[in-house]
Design a protein around this motif. Structure first.
Motif, PDB file in Angstrom:
ATOM      1  N   TYR A  74      -7.456   2.123  -5.655  1.00 27.14           N
ATOM      2  CA  TYR A  74      -6.683   2.159  -6.888  1.00 27.14           C
ATOM      3  C   TYR A  74      -5.648   1.040  -6.809  1.00 27.14           C
ATOM      4  CZ  TYR A  74      -8.480   6.948  -7.165  1.00 27.14           C
ATOM      5  OH  TYR A  74      -9.295   8.059  -7.203  1.00 27.14           O
ATOM      6  N   VAL A  75      -5.649   0.148  -7.783  1.00 30.53           N
ATOM      7  CA  VAL A  75      -4.683  -0.950  -7.823  1.00 30.53           C
ATOM      8  C   VAL A  75      -3.955  -0.863  -9.159  1.00 30.53           C
ATOM      9  CG1 VAL A  75      -4.311  -3.437  -7.661  1.00 30.53           C
ATOM     10  CG2 VAL A  75      -6.243  -2.392  -6.442  1.00 30.53           C
ATOM     11  N   GLN A  79       0.859  -1.177   0.000  1.00 26.75           N
ATOM     12  CA  GLN A  79       0.000   0.000   0.000  1.00 26.75           C
ATOM     13  C   GLN A  79       0.894   1.225   0.000  1.00 26.75           C
ATOM     14  OE1 GLN A  79      -2.574   0.406   3.407  1.00 26.75           O
ATOM     15  NE2 GLN A  79      -3.815   1.975   2.413  1.00 26.75           N
ATOM     16  N   VAL A  80       0.523   2.242  -0.807  1.00 31.05           N
ATOM     17  CA  VAL A  80       1.292   3.483  -0.858  1.00 31.05           C
ATOM     18  C   VAL A  80       0.497   4.594  -0.182  1.00 31.05           C
ATOM     19  CG1 VAL A  80       2.550   2.791  -2.939  1.00 31.05           C
ATOM     20  CG2 VAL A  80       0.436   4.121  -3.157  1.00 31.05           C
ATOM     21  N   ALA A  81       1.173   5.696   0.109  1.00 33.91           N
ATOM     22  CA  ALA A  81       0.570   6.793   0.875  1.00 33.91           C
ATOM     23  C   ALA A  81      -0.420   7.630   0.085  1.00 33.91           C
ATOM     24  CB  ALA A  81       1.669   7.695   1.436  1.00 33.91           C
ATOM     25  N   ASN A  82      -0.222   7.739  -1.244  1.00 38.88           N
ATOM     26  CA  ASN A  82      -1.112   8.567  -2.069  1.00 38.88           C
ATOM     27  C   ASN A  82      -0.965   8.153  -3.529  1.00 38.88           C
ATOM     28  OD1 ASN A  82       1.230   9.961  -3.133  1.00 38.88           O
ATOM     29  ND2 ASN A  82       1.275  11.085  -1.197  1.00 38.88           N
ATOM     30  N   GLY A  94       4.635   2.023  -9.336  1.00 36.80           N
ATOM     31  CA  GLY A  94       4.813   0.636  -9.754  1.00 36.80           C
ATOM     32  C   GLY A  94       3.584  -0.132  -9.327  1.00 36.80           C
ATOM     33  N   GLU A  95       3.688  -1.439  -9.261  1.00 39.01           N
ATOM     34  CA  GLU A  95       2.558  -2.215  -8.782  1.00 39.01           C
ATOM     35  C   GLU A  95       2.343  -1.914  -7.305  1.00 39.01           C
ATOM     36  OE1 GLU A  95       2.218  -6.115 -11.523  1.00 39.01           O
ATOM     37  OE2 GLU A  95       3.850  -6.171 -10.064  1.00 39.01           O
ATOM     38  N   GLY A  96       1.086  -1.743  -6.929  1.00 40.53           N
ATOM     39  CA  GLY A  96       0.729  -1.421  -5.559  1.00 40.53           C
ATOM     40  C   GLY A  96      -0.707  -0.944  -5.501  1.00 40.53           C
ATOM     41  N   TRP A  97      -1.082  -0.378  -4.353  1.00 39.36           N
ATOM     42  CA  TRP A  97      -2.462   0.083  -4.207  1.00 39.36           C
ATOM     43  C   TRP A  97      -2.572   1.249  -3.230  1.00 39.36           C
ATOM     44  CZ3 TRP A  97      -5.576  -0.547   0.314  1.00 39.36           C
ATOM     45  CH2 TRP A  97      -4.988  -1.289   1.344  1.00 39.36           C
ATOM     46  N   PHE A  98      -3.705   1.948  -3.352  1.00 39.90           N
ATOM     47  CA  PHE A  98      -4.012   3.104  -2.510  1.00 39.90           C
ATOM     48  C   PHE A  98      -5.519   3.212  -2.392  1.00 39.90           C
ATOM     49  CE2 PHE A  98      -5.387   7.593  -2.568  1.00 39.90           C
ATOM     50  CZ  PHE A  98      -4.926   7.977  -1.318  1.00 39.90           C
ATOM     51  N   SER A  99      -6.030   3.516  -1.207  1.00 39.84           N
ATOM     52  CA  SER A  99      -7.464   3.750  -1.014  1.00 39.84           C
ATOM     53  C   SER A  99      -7.706   5.228  -0.774  1.00 39.84           C
ATOM     54  CB  SER A  99      -8.009   2.943   0.166  1.00 39.84           C
ATOM     55  OG  SER A  99      -8.166   1.602  -0.184  1.00 39.84           O
ATOM     56  N   GLY A 100      -8.747   5.743  -1.415  1.00 40.76           N
ATOM     57  CA  GLY A 100      -9.112   7.146  -1.268  1.00 40.76           C
ATOM     58  C   GLY A 100     -10.571   7.336  -1.620  1.00 40.76           C
ATOM     59  N   ASN A 101     -10.917   8.539  -2.067  1.00 43.81           N
ATOM     60  CA  ASN A 101     -12.276   8.846  -2.493  1.00 43.81           C
ATOM     61  C   ASN A 101     -12.257   9.362  -3.918  1.00 43.81           C
ATOM     62  OD1 ASN A 101     -13.650   8.215  -0.057  1.00 43.81           O
ATOM     63  ND2 ASN A 101     -12.901  10.124   0.826  1.00 43.81           N
ATOM     64  N   ASP A 102     -13.333   9.092  -4.648  1.00 42.99           N
ATOM     65  CA  ASP A 102     -13.433   9.495  -6.047  1.00 42.99           C
ATOM     66  C   ASP A 102     -14.435  10.643  -6.165  1.00 42.99           C
ATOM     67  OD1 ASP A 102     -13.592   9.764  -8.767  1.00 42.99           O
ATOM     68  OD2 ASP A 102     -14.090   7.675  -9.167  1.00 42.99           O
ATOM     69  N   ALA A 144       2.421   8.398  -5.322  1.00 41.74           N
ATOM     70  CA  ALA A 144       3.378   7.347  -4.982  1.00 41.74           C
ATOM     71  C   ALA A 144       3.075   6.017  -5.674  1.00 41.74           C
ATOM     72  CB  ALA A 144       3.403   7.144  -3.470  1.00 41.74           C
ATOM     73  N   LEU A 145       1.948   5.946  -6.384  1.00 43.69           N
ATOM     74  CA  LEU A 145       1.550   4.710  -7.063  1.00 43.69           C
ATOM     75  C   LEU A 145       2.235   4.644  -8.433  1.00 43.69           C
ATOM     76  CD1 LEU A 145      -0.203   2.240  -6.533  1.00 43.69           C
ATOM     77  CD2 LEU A 145      -2.108   3.438  -7.574  1.00 43.69           C
TER      78      LEU A 145
END
Length: 142
Positions: A126-127, A99-102, A108-116, A105-106
């Motif tokens: 976001y993956v 998981q990345v901070a924002n 490479g491969e990874g994920w982040f949760s936020g609002n759309d 920072a995404l």
């Protein structure tokens, strides 16, 4: 979705955003690409990858099937935007993704949760995964 272009070939398409609204019924669609110039697709020079998703309780399964065709697009990554409850963990092919901070920072491969904000400020995960390969992504949600 991708960056706006005025004509085919203006800019290389290296990343594609995939908006996903999972349901309890498995749904899918196909991403298709070819050289955009010739009829070589009739001889197998195309790229076709089925992307599918299904929600089961607190789990969302997103899959990218083995690609078909011999055409190799410039596409490197899918950024899959999975709308609904935010993920608490994300696994890809059985391995925990970082998981990345924002979103910045995404990279490479990874994920982040936020609002759309574009879709009523609902939670979204976001993956970012490599394209052109069989992938199985499992989100555990709240």
């Amino acid at each position: 979705m991708h960056e706006e272009v005025q004509y085919v070939g203006e800019k290389p398409l290296k990343e594609l955003d995939v908006e996903v609204f999972p349901d309890t019924k498995r749904t899918s669609f196909e991403y298709y690409d070819d050289d955009g110039k010739t009829y070589d697709y009739e001889k197998g020079a195309y790229f076709l990858q089925t992307l599918s998703v299904q929600r089961t309780g607190n789990t969302v399964l997103f899959e990218a099937a083995v690609p078909e065709g011999v055409f190799k697009p410039e596409l490197e990554y899918y950024t899959v935007k999975i709308h609904g409850p935010a993920a608490t963990s994300v696994d890809m092919n059985g391995v925990n993704l970082d998981q990345v901070a924002n979103l910045v920072a995404l990279t490479g491969e990874g994920w982040f949760s936020g609002n759309d904000a574009a879709h009523g400020n609902i939670p979204v995960t976001y993956v970012r995964i490599k394209a052109q390969a069989k992938q199985s992504v499992t989100l555990t949600t709240q």
